[in-house]
Design a protein around this motif. Structure first.
Motif, PDB file in Angstrom:
ATOM      1  N   GLN A  70       7.800  -8.880  62.647  1.00  6.98           N
ATOM      2  CA  GLN A  70       7.124  -9.854  61.773  1.00  6.98           C
ATOM      3  C   GLN A  70       8.083 -10.985  61.429  1.00  6.98           C
ATOM      4  N   VAL A  71       7.821 -12.161  62.004  1.00  4.02           N
ATOM      5  CA  VAL A  71       8.671 -13.338  61.814  1.00  4.02           C
ATOM      6  C   VAL A  71       7.819 -14.483  61.267  1.00  4.02           C
ATOM      7  N   GLN A  72       8.351 -15.170  60.258  1.00  3.59           N
ATOM      8  CA  GLN A  72       7.623 -16.277  59.598  1.00  3.59           C
ATOM      9  C   GLN A  72       8.468 -17.538  59.656  1.00  3.59           C
ATOM     10  N   VAL A  73       7.813 -18.667  60.043  1.00  4.69           N
ATOM     11  CA  VAL A  73       8.521 -19.958  60.123  1.00  4.69           C
ATOM     12  C   VAL A  73       8.619 -20.552  58.726  1.00  4.69           C
ATOM     13  N   MET A  74       9.871 -20.802  58.274  1.00  5.48           N
ATOM     14  CA  MET A  74      10.080 -21.443  56.974  1.00  5.48           C
ATOM     15  C   MET A  74      10.208 -22.966  57.129  1.00  5.48           C
ATOM     16  N   GLU A  75      10.830 -23.422  58.188  1.00  8.77           N
ATOM     17  CA  GLU A  75      10.998 -24.865  58.424  1.00  8.77           C
ATOM     18  C   GLU A  75      11.249 -25.073  59.909  1.00  8.77           C
ATOM     19  N   ARG A  76      10.821 -26.235  60.399  1.00  9.93           N
ATOM     20  CA  ARG A  76      10.992 -26.555  61.813  1.00  9.93           C
ATOM     21  C   ARG A  76      11.562 -27.980  61.905  1.00  9.93           C
ATOM     22  N   PHE A  77      12.514 -28.150  62.814  1.00  8.60           N
ATOM     23  CA  PHE A  77      13.115 -29.464  63.033  1.00  8.60           C
ATOM     24  C   PHE A  77      12.909 -29.839  64.502  1.00  8.60           C
ATOM     25  N   ASP A  78      12.023 -30.818  64.744  1.00 12.12           N
ATOM     26  CA  ASP A  78      11.693 -31.233  66.112  1.00 12.12           C
ATOM     27  C   ASP A  78      12.578 -32.401  66.519  1.00 12.12           C
ATOM     28  N   GLY A  79      13.186 -32.271  67.680  1.00 11.81           N
ATOM     29  CA  GLY A  79      13.979 -33.363  68.203  1.00 11.81           C
ATOM     30  C   GLY A  79      15.268 -33.555  67.435  1.00 11.81           C
ATOM     31  N   ASN A  80      15.810 -34.766  67.521  1.00 16.41           N
ATOM     32  CA  ASN A  80      17.072 -35.071  66.866  1.00 16.41           C
ATOM     33  C   ASN A  80      16.839 -35.387  65.397  1.00 16.41           C
ATOM     34  N   VAL A  81      17.466 -34.607  64.508  1.00 12.42           N
ATOM     35  CA  VAL A  81      17.338 -34.764  63.058  1.00 12.42           C
ATOM     36  C   VAL A  81      18.740 -34.854  62.493  1.00 12.42           C
ATOM     37  N   SER A  82      18.927 -35.687  61.482  1.00  9.26           N
ATOM     38  CA  SER A  82      20.259 -35.872  60.911  1.00  9.26           C
ATOM     39  C   SER A  82      20.722 -34.620  60.182  1.00  9.26           C
ATOM     40  N   LEU A  83      22.014 -34.501  60.013  1.00 11.65           N
ATOM     41  CA  LEU A  83      22.611 -33.359  59.318  1.00 11.65           C
ATOM     42  C   LEU A  83      22.128 -33.284  57.888  1.00 11.65           C
ATOM     43  N   ASP A  84      22.089 -34.402  57.198  1.00 10.51           N
ATOM     44  CA  ASP A  84      21.661 -34.389  55.796  1.00 10.51           C
ATOM     45  C   ASP A  84      20.231 -33.922  55.679  1.00 10.51           C
ATOM     46  N   ALA A  85      19.375 -34.351  56.601  1.00  5.54           N
ATOM     47  CA  ALA A  85      17.964 -33.950  56.566  1.00  5.54           C
ATOM     48  C   ALA A  85      17.826 -32.448  56.802  1.00  5.54           C
TER      49      ALA A  85
END
Length: 259
Positions: free
Chosen positions: A55-70
């Motif tokens: 049982q795995v749940q997605v908490m957050e997803r980052f698509d593509g290039n995202v900055s470190l701060d984000a």
């Protein structure tokens, strides 16, 4: 470069509950994970809550290039939002580990009990084997003793028959006779006349016949005299009584050679 930066490394180092895994979609395991997570842009970074192995749940997803701060900001928000779920997941994990530990301890105790039972059974089997061998050895010795006893009885029977046939009648008293007194170890005295030409062997056979008839325990014996002091060897049994210096009369001490 963002995922491998020092800032990302510092952020992950401060989050003990986060485990890191990465892979290339050109490899089977990573490709299967991308399909399960329905990733359509790469690089794909996903923050997952693993409630259980299945049982795995997605908490957050980052698509593509995202900055470190984000990434850091959104990850902290997600971690705060899923705090309760993560606590529950950790509690479930602890319970699972406790259950596993308990099962391992029970299994170890069970195996220890089995080993103890095996050792007890092994000891019992060893004792039974020792007792069996002891009984077999006792029986073997008993049978061996019976065989020896039968051999002794047969020898005694045959020897008695031989002596009764070969020990002659006591001669009458005369100039050619020697009077012999045999003094037994018990103190008993046995008087007998022999011809002076007869040998010490004749005296020995007469005494052996007497001992066999009374079932004496004396098996081997020798002769000696006190005056003069003399012990007769087996080689001297061929001497006549006259040659042995026993004529016309003598006292022979009977010596039990097994005493």
């Amino acid at each position: 470069s963002v995922l491998s930066s020092q800032g990302m490394n510092d952020f992950l180092s401060n989050c003990e509950m986060i485990e890191i895994w990465g892979g290339s979609v050109w490899h089977g395991e990573a490709y299967s994970a991308s399909i399960s997570l329905k990733a359509n842009r790469f690089p794909q970074t996903v923050l997952l809550l693993c409630n259980s192995p299945n049982q795995v749940q997605v908490m957050e997803r980052f698509d593509g290039n995202v900055s470190l701060d984000a990434i850091i900001e959104r990850s902290n928000i997600a971690l705060a939002q899923f705090q309760v779920q993560m606590e529950n997941a950790r509690r479930v994990q602890r319970e699972r580990e406790q259950t596993r530990q308990l099962l391992n301890e029970q299994d170890a105790e069970y195996r220890a009990a089995l080993e103890a039972d095996r050792l007890v059974q092994q000891q019992k089997e060893r004792e039974i084997l020792i007792e069996k061998r002891a009984k077999e050895e006792e029986q073997r010795k008993a049978e061996e003793e019976i065989t020896k006893q039968k051999e002794r009885e047969n020898y005694k029977k045959n020897r008695l028959a031989y002596l009764e046939e070969n020990v002659g009648e006591e001669p009458r008293l005369g100039a050619g006779t020697t009077r012999i007194r045999l003094q037994l170890p018990s103190g008993a005295k046995l008087d007998r006349k022999f011809l002076k030409e007869e040998t010490l062997e004749s005296v020995a056979e007469f005494l052996e016949l007497y001992l066999l008839r009374i079932n004496s325990e004396i098996q081997r014996f020798g002769f000696s005299t006190n005056y003069p002091k003399r012990n007769f060897s087996k080689e001297e049994y061929d001497l006549s009584l006259s040659e042995a210096g026993l004529h016309p009369q003598s006292v022979l001490l009977v010596i039990d050679l097994d005493a």
